[in-house]
Design an enzyme around this catalytic site. Structure first.
Site, PDB file in Angstrom:
ATOM      1  N   GLY A 380      15.394   4.644  -2.573  1.00 43.65           N
ATOM      2  CA  GLY A 380      14.302   5.280  -1.852  1.00 43.65           C
ATOM      3  C   GLY A 380      13.717   4.367  -0.800  1.00 43.65           C
ATOM      4  O   GLY A 380      14.025   3.176  -0.725  1.00 43.65           O
ATOM      5  N   HIS A 381      12.870   4.965   0.019  1.00 46.58           N
ATOM      6  CA  HIS A 381      12.188   4.220   1.080  1.00 46.58           C
ATOM      7  C   HIS A 381      10.704   4.535   1.005  1.00 46.58           C
ATOM      8  O   HIS A 381      10.312   5.704   1.062  1.00 46.58           O
ATOM      9  CB  HIS A 381      12.733   4.596   2.464  1.00 46.58           C
ATOM     10  CG  HIS A 381      14.176   4.247   2.646  1.00 46.58           C
ATOM     11  ND1 HIS A 381      14.605   2.999   3.056  1.00 46.58           N
ATOM     12  CD2 HIS A 381      15.301   4.984   2.456  1.00 46.58           C
ATOM     13  CE1 HIS A 381      15.929   2.988   3.119  1.00 46.58           C
ATOM     14  NE2 HIS A 381      16.380   4.182   2.768  1.00 46.58           N
ATOM     15  N   GLY A 382       9.875   3.494   0.862  1.00 50.41           N
ATOM     16  CA  GLY A 382       8.436   3.674   0.880  1.00 50.41           C
ATOM     17  C   GLY A 382       7.924   3.599   2.294  1.00 50.41           C
ATOM     18  O   GLY A 382       8.690   3.490   3.257  1.00 50.41           O
ATOM     19  N   ALA A 383       6.595   3.668   2.426  1.00 49.11           N
ATOM     20  CA  ALA A 383       6.002   3.637   3.758  1.00 49.11           C
ATOM     21  C   ALA A 383       6.323   2.334   4.477  1.00 49.11           C
ATOM     22  O   ALA A 383       6.542   2.321   5.685  1.00 49.11           O
ATOM     23  CB  ALA A 383       4.488   3.822   3.641  1.00 49.11           C
ATOM     24  N   PHE A 384       6.374   1.232   3.742  1.00 51.03           N
ATOM     25  CA  PHE A 384       6.558  -0.064   4.399  1.00 51.03           C
ATOM     26  C   PHE A 384       7.588  -0.925   3.669  1.00 51.03           C
ATOM     27  O   PHE A 384       7.452  -2.134   3.610  1.00 51.03           O
ATOM     28  CB  PHE A 384       5.215  -0.802   4.480  1.00 51.03           C
ATOM     29  CG  PHE A 384       4.177  -0.031   5.226  1.00 51.03           C
ATOM     30  CD1 PHE A 384       4.181   0.005   6.606  1.00 51.03           C
ATOM     31  CD2 PHE A 384       3.223   0.692   4.540  1.00 51.03           C
ATOM     32  CE1 PHE A 384       3.228   0.733   7.305  1.00 51.03           C
ATOM     33  CE2 PHE A 384       2.267   1.420   5.227  1.00 51.03           C
ATOM     34  CZ  PHE A 384       2.271   1.445   6.613  1.00 51.03           C
ATOM     35  N   GLY A 385       8.607  -0.291   3.114  1.00 57.84           N
ATOM     36  CA  GLY A 385       9.625  -1.070   2.433  1.00 57.84           C
ATOM     37  C   GLY A 385      10.710  -0.198   1.840  1.00 57.84           C
ATOM     38  O   GLY A 385      10.640   1.032   1.845  1.00 57.84           O
ATOM     39  N   VAL A 387      13.252   0.592  -1.550  1.00 57.57           N
ATOM     40  CA  VAL A 387      13.237   0.502  -3.013  1.00 57.57           C
ATOM     41  C   VAL A 387      14.673   0.440  -3.527  1.00 57.57           C
ATOM     42  O   VAL A 387      15.510   1.269  -3.148  1.00 57.57           O
ATOM     43  CB  VAL A 387      12.498   1.695  -3.639  1.00 57.57           C
ATOM     44  CG1 VAL A 387      12.415   1.527  -5.153  1.00 57.57           C
ATOM     45  CG2 VAL A 387      11.106   1.841  -3.046  1.00 57.57           C
ATOM     46  N   LYS A 402      10.817  -3.043  -5.045  1.00 62.26           N
ATOM     47  CA  LYS A 402      10.382  -2.642  -3.711  1.00 62.26           C
ATOM     48  C   LYS A 402      10.340  -3.870  -2.812  1.00 62.26           C
ATOM     49  O   LYS A 402       9.645  -4.844  -3.106  1.00 62.26           O
ATOM     50  CB  LYS A 402       9.001  -1.991  -3.791  1.00 62.26           C
ATOM     51  CG  LYS A 402       8.546  -1.325  -2.506  1.00 62.26           C
ATOM     52  CD  LYS A 402       7.246  -0.566  -2.748  1.00 62.26           C
ATOM     53  CE  LYS A 402       6.771   0.133  -1.494  1.00 62.26           C
ATOM     54  NZ  LYS A 402       5.492   0.849  -1.727  1.00 62.26           N
ATOM     55  N   ASP A 496      -2.666   8.581   0.450  1.00 61.60           N
ATOM     56  CA  ASP A 496      -1.299   9.043   0.739  1.00 61.60           C
ATOM     57  C   ASP A 496      -0.752   9.860  -0.429  1.00 61.60           C
ATOM     58  O   ASP A 496       0.365   9.636  -0.903  1.00 61.60           O
ATOM     59  CB  ASP A 496      -0.394   7.841   1.033  1.00 61.60           C
ATOM     60  CG  ASP A 496       0.871   8.249   1.787  1.00 61.60           C
ATOM     61  OD1 ASP A 496       0.894   9.355   2.354  1.00 61.60           O
ATOM     62  OD2 ASP A 496       1.834   7.469   1.799  1.00 61.60           O
TER      63      ASP A 496
END
Length: 702
Positions: A380-385, A387, A402, A496
């Protein structure tokens, strides 16, 4: 010479500490308090099939094939339940959260029980015995999932009080209050015993809030069932089934001073206990009576020494003198220690921010765990990184790692997430296992959620997410937000809330994550204007215009999530059948409100469910979603009231058929619509800069 003096000081200090503690022990009453937030592994005794799993205590084995087994977990220290001589009983109260999950839906049977027993070594039989007995006496409150004719059970979904026998002295059908033990949902229970009246009272609910009315009340003749010292804990068993019985949270308090035990323990703020021998920071207190550290203080009401018989003045004098001498020795000790270690290295600024986090990992550990951050491990991809899925080499645990993006904004958001989530403890928040800051990298390690994110379960799964799962998920997120807004020491605004930030564990329990945009503030303090950030479709209109994030902006986002989960549609969609003309980014709140205006609210239900849902429940959830999406933030409910609405303990406020108009100017309203229509990626993060005049410029969107 210095070493000898230092040793002598330590010995004298320990002597005086021991002396004063013993004096105080003579003059105080027995009090025991602990909870999962402060217990260590050595504080628990596991028997039979009981084991630790993902930070909870499982009483039975996780087997996909039917089996019969039993397990027991006890607080490792005996607790005084009766005063010697007078036989006066203690008062106690306990709160615990548990779940019963079926690995095979067709295989049921067994249950668990809260247990008081003088025996900490033996365990009772499996099957319908729930692991109780084992040759010793016991007092138990059972939660039974199978009707056993031998024990005169009323059904397979009941709570009962058992006194040295498996035939319940008093029993109640949990179906009468809407509780299904076999649903896999987390169930909360409160048990209180008043030593002066000998009254035992039991409450059960899905909500974190204790119901007004108890489900069981009983007068208990304690002389028949209490010993001077007893062990407390839980017992559970399977009965030719695949049930898994887990205790997710537990707090306990007892005292011979009835006023000290009058208030129930606080609701859970953590879904895990500390599995290591080093205590972690306990959860924040929710009430003055809440326990934040495991502690056991013993006092005896009778005098056994001449000093005590001379009166309280003599005792106070001895204690004061001892404290004075202790202070002198402690001062000398500190002086010697500071001279010897005056060059101790200070923690850096990053270390001071994360000192409360459970564990610090090495970069090499996490590099090995993720196979050198292999692209194939990305989940996955978070807002600023990004995973990654990781397997820790030390114990084989599967985790989510993360990795911070290397931009300055990314690092700032990571540090914000680290400092905030490191102090939070709730069963519906993603658990942070640890962190790493080496080689210019910032890494966070979380529990891996096997069922991924809620948005993928809604829109990418091969089979539709069942309605009961959706209800449980929405209730879990509401509970987490109520904790963040009203139950933390400092209020936390998430900023968020969206389905991609809601993770699902193996039992489809919601875990709210990604605190990169979160902000902490003091309760009742007016928020400062910031750069508005989040995902279009989940952002409250006043937040877009003012940049001020409040708990009510989170409530708006939660309302969007409720409507999304109930309808199976994203908050902003293109070319959605039944919306406005194709190619226009349509708003989910507007569509559902239009159906409500036409008296066709249930038409909004996800067609993929094919009608497999409770209509009254669906209507309630949709109305809650609309109430949370009200344009006026003052008209939105608090998250605490939302929890009560969802479980049926409070009425949903009347939602008018026509959507109320906003108080914004025409230019502001047109701007909001243009912002929505300009977003090409409805899941993308946006940030909008605002000015003090609440005016916008198209260039501010990044």
């Amino acid at each position: 010479m210095l070493k000898i003096s230092f040793t002598i000081i330590v010995h004298f200090t320990l002597f005086f500490v021991f002396f004063i503690v013993n004096v105080i022990t003579i003059t105080t009453t027995t009090t025991t308090e602990f909870d999962f937030g402060s217990l260590t592994l050595s504080s628990l005794k596991l028997l039979g099939d009981a084991h630790l799993k993902n930070g909870t205590v499982s009483l039975t084995r996780d087997l996909a094939v039917p089996n019969s087994g039993a397990g027991r977990v006890l607080y490792s220290r005996p607790i005084r339940f009766r005063q010697s001589g007078s036989h006066s009983p203690t008062s106690f109260n306990t709160f615990f959260s548990f779940s019963i999950m079926k690995l095979n839906p067709s295989s049921i049977g067994g249950g668990l029980a809260f247990l008081l027993s003088p025996d900490d070594d033996s365990i009772g039989d499996a099957g319908g015995f729930l692991g109780l007995g084992g040759g010793g006496s016991f007092v138990a409150v059972e939660f039974d999932t199978r009707m056993d004719v031998e024990f005169k059970d009323i059904n397979g979904n009941h709570v009962g009080v058992n006194l040295n026998t498996m035939v319940s002295t008093q029993v109640c059908d949990l179906g009468e209050i809407g509780i299904d033990l076999k649903s896999g949902d987390s169930v909360n229970a409160w048990i209180e015993f008043d030593g002066s009246t000998k009254g035992l009272v039991v409450w059960v609910s899905y909500s974190n809030l204790k119901p007004k009315e108890p489900i069981l009340t009983l007068n208990l003749d304690v002389d028949q069932f209490f010993n001077d010292f007893m062990y407390v804990g839980f017992s559970g068993s399977t009965q030719g089934s695949t049930e898994v019985h887990s205790v997710e949270w537990w707090s306990f308090s007892s005292s011979f001073n009835s006023t000290a035990s009058s208030a129930a323990p606080p609701p859970p703020v953590v879904s895990f206990m500390n599995p290591t021998a080093n205590p972690i920071m306990p959860p924040p207190s929710l009430a003055p009576s809440a326990s934040s550290n495991a502690q056991q203080k013993e006092r005896k009401s009778t005098c056994h020494s001449g000093l005590c018989k001379q009166g309280l003045g003599a005792v106070a004098g001895v204690v004061a003198a001892g404290a004075f001498v202790l202070a002198l020795f402690a001062g000398a000790l500190i002086w010697v220690y500071s001279k010897k270690f005056k060059h101790v290295k200070k923690l850096g600024s990053l270390g001071s921010e994360i000192i409360k986090i459970p564990k610090q990992f090495s970069y090499m550990e996490l590099k090995v765990a993720t196979e050198c951050f292999n692209a194939n491990r990305i989940i996955g991809h978070g807002a600023f990184g990004t995973v990654y899925k990781g397997i820790l080499p030390e114990n084989g645990d599967i985790v989510a790692v993360k990795r911070c993006s290397h931009s300055s904004q990314g690092k700032n958001e990571f540090l914000s997430e680290l400092s905030i989530i490191g102090t939070l403890r709730h069963r519906n928040l993603v658990r942070l296992q640890g962190w790493c800051h080496e080689k210019g990298e910032i890494l966070l390690v979380y529990d891996l959620m096997p069922n991924g994110s809620l948005d993928k379960a809604l829109f990418e799964a091969r089979t539709p997410l069942p309605w009961p799962h959706r209800c449980k998920i929405l209730l879990g997120v509401a509970s987490a937000l109520a904790y963040l807004h009203q139950e933390c020491e400092n209020q936390v605004i998430h900023r968020d809330i969206k389905t991609s930030n809601i993770m699902l564990d193996e039992g489809f329990n919601a875990k709210l994550g990604d605190f990169g945009l979160a902000r902490q503030t003091e309760h009742d303090k007016s928020p400062d204007a910031t750069v508005a950030a989040g995902t279009m479709g989940y952002l409250a209109p006043e937040y877009l215009l003012t940049g001020k994030a409040t708990e009510k902006t989170d409530v708006f986002s939660y309302g969007a999530v409720v409507l999304e989960v109930a309808s199976g549609r994203r908050p902003i969609e293109k070319d959605a059948t039944g919306f406005r003309k194709a190619g226009v980014c349509s708003n989910l709140v507007e569509w559902v409100w239009s159906l409500h205006h036409e008296g066709r609210l249930l038409t909004a239900a996800d067609q993929m469910l094919e009608g497999e849902f409770n209509e009254e429940q669906m209507r309630r959830f949709l109305l809650v979603g609309l109430a949370c999406s009200h344009p006026d933030p003052l008209a939105r409910p608090t998250m605490r009231s939302v929890v009560q609405m969802l479980v049926g303990e409070a009425e949903v406020p009347i939602v008018q058929r026509t959507k109320p108009s906003t108080s914004f100017t025409t230019s502001h309203s047109q701007l909001l619509l243009s912002l929505q229509d300009s977003v090409s990626d409805c899941d993308g993060i946006i940030t909008i800069c605002t000015s003090s005049e609440n005016s916008f410029n198209g260039r501010d969107i990044v």
